[in-house]
Design a protein around this motif. Sequence first.
Motif, PDB file in Angstrom:
ATOM      1  N   VAL A   5       0.855  -1.186   0.000  1.00  0.00           N
ATOM      2  CA  VAL A   5       0.000   0.000   0.000  1.00  0.00           C
ATOM      3  C   VAL A   5       0.890   1.235   0.000  1.00  0.00           C
ATOM      4  CG1 VAL A   5      -1.697   1.315   1.301  1.00  0.00           C
ATOM      5  CG2 VAL A   5      -1.830  -1.186   1.243  1.00  0.00           C
ATOM      6  N   ARG A   6       0.603   2.157  -0.927  1.00  0.00           N
ATOM      7  CA  ARG A   6       1.363   3.414  -0.977  1.00  0.00           C
ATOM      8  C   ARG A   6       0.466   4.521  -0.460  1.00  0.00           C
ATOM      9  NH1 ARG A   6       4.495   4.824  -6.090  1.00  0.00           N
ATOM     10  NH2 ARG A   6       6.421   4.464  -5.031  1.00  0.00           N
ATOM     11  N   TRP A   7       1.032   5.366   0.350  1.00  0.00           N
ATOM     12  CA  TRP A   7       0.281   6.529   0.840  1.00  0.00           C
ATOM     13  C   TRP A   7       0.321   7.618  -0.218  1.00  0.00           C
ATOM     14  CZ3 TRP A   7      -2.603   6.032   4.984  1.00  0.00           C
ATOM     15  CH2 TRP A   7      -2.290   5.053   5.890  1.00  0.00           C
ATOM     16  N   VAL A   8      -0.841   8.169  -0.468  1.00  0.00           N
ATOM     17  CA  VAL A   8      -0.925   9.238  -1.450  1.00  0.00           C
ATOM     18  C   VAL A   8      -1.112  10.542  -0.667  1.00  0.00           C
ATOM     19  CG1 VAL A   8      -2.227  10.199  -3.371  1.00  0.00           C
ATOM     20  CG2 VAL A   8      -1.958   7.712  -3.128  1.00  0.00           C
ATOM     21  N   TYR A   9      -0.176  11.438  -0.843  1.00  0.00           N
ATOM     22  CA  TYR A   9      -0.240  12.726  -0.157  1.00  0.00           C
ATOM     23  C   TYR A   9      -0.810  13.777  -1.109  1.00  0.00           C
ATOM     24  CZ  TYR A   9       2.773  10.633   3.333  1.00  0.00           C
ATOM     25  OH  TYR A   9       3.277   9.831   4.303  1.00  0.00           O
ATOM     26  N   GLU A  10      -1.855  14.419  -0.654  1.00  0.00           N
ATOM     27  CA  GLU A  10      -2.408  15.501  -1.449  1.00  0.00           C
ATOM     28  C   GLU A  10      -1.710  16.797  -1.040  1.00  0.00           C
ATOM     29  OE1 GLU A  10      -6.583  15.798  -1.652  1.00  0.00           O
ATOM     30  OE2 GLU A  10      -6.875  13.631  -1.615  1.00  0.00           O
TER      31      GLU A  10
END
Length: 93
Positions: A5-10
């Motif tokens: 799982v990759r964290w997506v930073y907005e």
Amino acid sequence: LVVGVRWVYEPVYLPTTPPLAFMAAIEFWVRIFRRRHHFRRLFLPLLKEDDEILADIGFERTDIQWALNLPLKVDALKALEACRRERVCSNVK
């Protein structure tokens, strides 16, 4: 346990500080407006008084009306005080 799982930073919007010259100009005009409002609050009731009472204080009705009509950049209290001082000095001579 989670794998892959990759964290997506907005992107986060962070407001910047306004230009300091702009803030100084706003502060300058607010200070001038408050000082003029204070002057009007003090001197408008004096216009209702008799000329004798104003003379006892050291003012003339025309001087107060003149100071109320000065531009905002001119400090009305200092201008009125200078006018009063000039009149007192001319009476002494």
